[in-house]
Motif scaffolding. Structure first.
Motif, mmCIF file in Angstrom:
data_model
loop_
_atom_site.group_PDB
_atom_site.id
_atom_site.type_symbol
_atom_site.label_atom_id
_atom_site.label_comp_id
_atom_site.label_asym_id
_atom_site.label_seq_id
_atom_site.Cartn_x
_atom_site.Cartn_y
_atom_site.Cartn_z
ATOM 1 N N LEU A 21 13.204 59.767 24.276
ATOM 2 C CA LEU A 21 13.059 61.148 23.803
ATOM 3 C C LEU A 21 11.945 61.234 22.765
ATOM 4 C CD1 LEU A 21 14.041 64.106 23.403
ATOM 5 C CD2 LEU A 21 15.646 63.206 21.701
ATOM 6 N N TRP A 22 11.956 60.333 21.780
ATOM 7 C CA TRP A 22 10.931 60.352 20.735
ATOM 8 C C TRP A 22 9.545 60.069 21.304
ATOM 9 C CZ3 TRP A 22 13.195 62.862 17.250
ATOM 10 C CH2 TRP A 22 14.485 62.576 16.809
ATOM 11 N N ILE A 23 9.465 59.186 22.298
ATOM 12 C CA ILE A 23 8.173 58.895 22.916
ATOM 13 C C ILE A 23 7.604 60.151 23.574
ATOM 14 C CG2 ILE A 23 7.064 57.676 24.842
ATOM 15 C CD1 ILE A 23 8.835 55.284 24.237
ATOM 16 N N LYS A 24 8.452 60.860 24.293
ATOM 17 C CA LYS A 24 8.003 62.081 24.979
ATOM 18 C C LYS A 24 7.456 63.093 23.976
ATOM 19 C CE LYS A 24 7.722 64.611 28.768
ATOM 20 N NZ LYS A 24 6.940 64.200 29.955
ATOM 21 N N ILE A 25 8.177 63.300 22.880
ATOM 22 C CA ILE A 25 7.754 64.294 21.889
ATOM 23 C C ILE A 25 6.514 63.813 21.136
ATOM 24 C CG2 ILE A 25 8.456 65.545 19.805
ATOM 25 C CD1 ILE A 25 11.341 65.354 20.815
ATOM 26 N N ALA A 26 6.480 62.538 20.786
ATOM 27 C CA ALA A 26 5.310 62.006 20.085
ATOM 28 C C ALA A 26 4.060 62.097 20.949
ATOM 29 C CB ALA A 26 5.554 60.554 19.681
ATOM 30 N N GLY A 27 4.244 62.006 22.270
ATOM 31 C CA GLY A 27 3.116 62.080 23.194
ATOM 32 C C GLY A 27 2.448 63.432 23.236
ATOM 33 N N TYR A 28 3.092 64.458 22.685
ATOM 34 C CA TYR A 28 2.455 65.773 22.623
ATOM 35 C C TYR A 28 1.261 65.769 21.668
ATOM 36 C CZ TYR A 28 6.860 67.391 24.721
ATOM 37 O OH TYR A 28 7.954 67.575 25.532
ATOM 38 N N GLY A 29 1.251 64.817 20.733
ATOM 39 C CA GLY A 29 0.178 64.810 19.747
ATOM 40 C C GLY A 29 -0.638 63.528 19.688
ATOM 41 N N PHE A 30 -0.061 62.405 20.155
ATOM 42 C CA PHE A 30 -0.734 61.110 20.039
ATOM 43 C C PHE A 30 -0.922 60.478 21.408
ATOM 44 C CE2 PHE A 30 1.546 61.870 16.099
ATOM 45 C CZ PHE A 30 0.624 61.534 15.118
ATOM 46 N N SER A 31 -1.979 59.682 21.549
ATOM 47 C CA SER A 31 -2.183 58.919 22.777
ATOM 48 C C SER A 31 -1.226 57.726 22.761
ATOM 49 C CB SER A 31 -3.627 58.433 22.867
ATOM 50 O OG SER A 31 -3.857 57.382 21.930
ATOM 51 N N PRO A 32 -0.985 57.102 23.923
ATOM 52 C CA PRO A 32 -0.061 55.957 23.965
ATOM 53 C C PRO A 32 -0.409 54.846 22.982
ATOM 54 C CG PRO A 32 -0.480 56.720 26.179
ATOM 55 C CD PRO A 32 -1.395 57.505 25.286
ATOM 56 N N VAL A 33 -1.675 54.430 22.921
ATOM 57 C CA VAL A 33 -2.055 53.342 22.028
ATOM 58 C C VAL A 33 -1.906 53.758 20.570
ATOM 59 C CG1 VAL A 33 -3.973 51.890 21.268
ATOM 60 C CG2 VAL A 33 -3.575 52.236 23.704
ATOM 61 N N SER A 92 11.431 61.353 30.491
ATOM 62 C CA SER A 92 12.029 60.318 29.643
ATOM 63 C C SER A 92 13.275 59.734 30.296
ATOM 64 C CB SER A 92 12.378 60.910 28.277
ATOM 65 O OG SER A 92 13.398 61.893 28.387
ATOM 66 N N SER A 93 14.014 60.558 31.045
ATOM 67 C CA SER A 93 15.230 60.079 31.706
ATOM 68 C C SER A 93 14.909 59.039 32.763
ATOM 69 C CB SER A 93 15.977 61.255 32.347
ATOM 70 O OG SER A 93 16.346 62.212 31.384
ATOM 71 N N VAL A 94 13.876 59.291 33.572
ATOM 72 C CA VAL A 94 13.492 58.344 34.611
ATOM 73 C C VAL A 94 12.986 57.051 33.979
ATOM 74 C CG1 VAL A 94 11.879 57.912 36.496
ATOM 75 C CG2 VAL A 94 13.020 60.120 36.319
ATOM 76 N N ALA A 95 12.240 57.174 32.891
ATOM 77 C CA ALA A 95 11.763 55.980 32.183
ATOM 78 C C ALA A 95 12.943 55.119 31.758
ATOM 79 C CB ALA A 95 10.937 56.391 30.965
ATOM 80 N N ALA A 96 13.979 55.747 31.241
ATOM 81 C CA ALA A 96 15.152 55.000 30.789
ATOM 82 C C ALA A 96 15.889 54.353 31.944
ATOM 83 C CB ALA A 96 16.090 55.937 30.029
ATOM 84 N N VAL A 97 16.005 55.080 33.063
ATOM 85 C CA VAL A 97 16.719 54.535 34.212
ATOM 86 C C VAL A 97 15.975 53.341 34.798
ATOM 87 C CG1 VAL A 97 17.503 55.026 36.552
ATOM 88 C CG2 VAL A 97 17.867 56.711 34.756
ATOM 89 N N VAL A 98 14.657 53.451 34.946
ATOM 90 C CA VAL A 98 13.874 52.321 35.455
ATOM 91 C C VAL A 98 13.941 51.156 34.477
ATOM 92 C CG1 VAL A 98 11.575 51.529 36.109
ATOM 93 C CG2 VAL A 98 12.339 53.816 36.773
ATOM 94 N N ASN A 99 13.951 51.463 33.194
ATOM 95 C CA ASN A 99 14.061 50.413 32.180
ATOM 96 C C ASN A 99 15.370 49.639 32.324
ATOM 97 O OD1 ASN A 99 13.114 49.246 29.497
ATOM 98 N ND2 ASN A 99 15.144 49.999 28.953
ATOM 99 N N ALA A 255 19.930 57.886 26.957
ATOM 100 C CA ALA A 255 18.610 58.463 27.234
ATOM 101 C C ALA A 255 18.689 59.601 28.245
ATOM 102 C CB ALA A 255 17.672 57.370 27.733
ATOM 103 N N VAL A 256 19.504 59.430 29.295
ATOM 104 C CA VAL A 256 19.617 60.466 30.320
ATOM 105 C C VAL A 256 20.234 61.739 29.737
ATOM 106 C CG1 VAL A 256 20.783 61.088 32.470
ATOM 107 C CG2 VAL A 256 19.675 58.868 32.259
ATOM 108 N N VAL A 257 21.267 61.565 28.923
ATOM 109 C CA VAL A 257 21.905 62.736 28.301
ATOM 110 C C VAL A 257 20.931 63.458 27.378
ATOM 111 C CG1 VAL A 257 23.682 63.455 26.666
ATOM 112 C CG2 VAL A 257 24.251 61.844 28.495
ATOM 113 N N LEU A 258 20.207 62.718 26.550
ATOM 114 C CA LEU A 258 19.241 63.337 25.646
ATOM 115 C C LEU A 258 18.126 64.042 26.418
ATOM 116 C CD1 LEU A 258 18.873 60.596 22.880
ATOM 117 C CD2 LEU A 258 20.023 62.807 22.694
ATOM 118 N N GLY A 259 17.655 63.419 27.494
ATOM 119 C CA GLY A 259 16.604 64.044 28.290
ATOM 120 C C GLY A 259 17.060 65.342 28.930
ATOM 121 N N ALA A 260 18.305 65.345 29.412
ATOM 122 C CA ALA A 260 18.831 66.548 30.061
ATOM 123 C C ALA A 260 19.133 67.653 29.059
ATOM 124 C CB ALA A 260 20.081 66.192 30.857
#
Length: 331
Positions: A21-33, A92-99, A255-260
């Motif tokens: 969840l935090w990664i998704k929101i942080a990605g609105y302003g910052f690049s991955p690196v 973010s939910s799919v990322a968590a499930v694949v993880n 992660a899935v609950v937070l994403g939904a």
């Protein structure tokens, strides 16, 4: 498992479950690196500050730092950057499930490193089931239901790297007598250096200053990286690499609950079915076979009384007990 183990698993699952969840929101302003570099630097500062305040010091052996660098690459620099990259277009939910498939790759790496000598039927079934679940989540025939092909590829490669890191740390960093706090701080410090090297090539994008993104990066660094890294090392050292890798089994639900709920991310039936398969596979990989000695063991015959005049001398037993007590004291 003990209550302390369950407590460590629960805490780490809740913290790491919110990471996506935090990664998704942080990605609105910052690049991955940019995002990962800030996470690592903040986490390293938090961990090392606590360690030095307690009088602990970083290891000095070159071999240890070599292993820490590899662990940082496999467990931090590569997977965190890939997850952040994938969540730009993926959920973010799919990322968590694949993880959640990371234990599969932990087992594969443990086999390569010689930690696992053979694979039981349950573990083989778990690997096949987990791979099938990952394929369902990716849905190459209908990838748009779970995200773009690129985002799914990032998530899968990230989970492979993350899973391998558990086995590597269990093989090369456990049992060296180094405090977990400083191992965690050293790994985060090494990962920070790796990201600094990559920054001029991959991190020079412009930053969009948003309050939610800034807060998310701070939470990722201080809580989800600093505190969670310590918990992760404690799990590996006190409970083993296999137990530590099962954090992904629990954090997926968070992660899935937070994403939904927070991000309102839709999940298709293939993702749900794949998630069930991945979690079931993790359960099979955790299953411990019954020791062969216990299978079909006949009850021990009753001991015959020893005549008093033929009773053995007890001199050997006290010596063995003394050796045991000495070894215990040395540990």
């Amino acid at each position: 498992m003990s209550k302390a183990t369950y407590a460590r698993l629960a805490a780490l699952s809740l913290i790491w479950g919110s990471v996506f969840l935090w990664i998704k929101i942080a990605g609105y302003g910052f690049s991955p690196v940019q995002m990962v570099l800030i996470r690592l630097a903040l986490g390293a500062v938090v961990i090392l500050a606590i360690g030095y305040a307690r009088g602990l010091r970083l290891p000095k052996e070159r071999a240890v730092w070599g292993h820490l660098t590899v662990a940082a690459l496999l467990g931090n620099a590569i997977p965190w950057t890939l997850y952040a990259e994938g969540e730009i277009e993926g959920s973010s939910s799919v990322a968590a499930v694949v993880n959640g498939s990371a234990p599969i790759w932990t087992l594969a790496a443990a086999l390569l490193l010689g930690q696992e000598k053979r694979v039981s039927g349950f573990k083989a079934g778990g690997v096949l089931l987990g791979l099938g679940g990952t394929a369902l989540i990716a849905s190459p025939w209908n990838a748009s239901s779970a995200g773009t092909g690129w985002s799914i590829l990032c998530f899968v490669l990230g989970s492979v790297s993350f899973g391998a890191s558990f086995a590597y740390m269990g093989r090369f960093l456990v049992g060296r007598g180094i405090p977990p706090l400083m191992l965690a701080g050293g790994q985060l410090g090494a990962a920070t250096v790796l990201l600094l090297v990559a920054f001029p090539f991959l991190g020079l994008q412009s930053v969009t200053w948003r309050t939610d993104s800034v807060v998310s990066v701070l939470v990722l660094g201080v809580v989800c990286t600093g505190f969670a890294a310590l918990l992760n090392f404690e799990l590996i050292i006190k409970d083993g690499a296999t137990v530590a890798s099962t954090v992904t089994y629990l954090m997926t639900a968070v992660a899935v609950v937070l994403g939904a709920v927070v991000l309102r991310e839709p999940l298709g039936w293939t993702v749900w079915l794949g998630a069930v398969a991945v979690l079931a596979a993790t359960g099979l990989l955790r299953r411990k076979p019954r020791p062969a000695a216990e299978e079909g063991k006949a009850p021990a015959p009753a001991a015959r009384p020893v005549p008093e005049e033929k009773a053995p001398e007890p001199a050997v037993r006290p010596a063995a007990e003394a050796r045991t007590q000495t070894a215990g004291a040395a540990d």
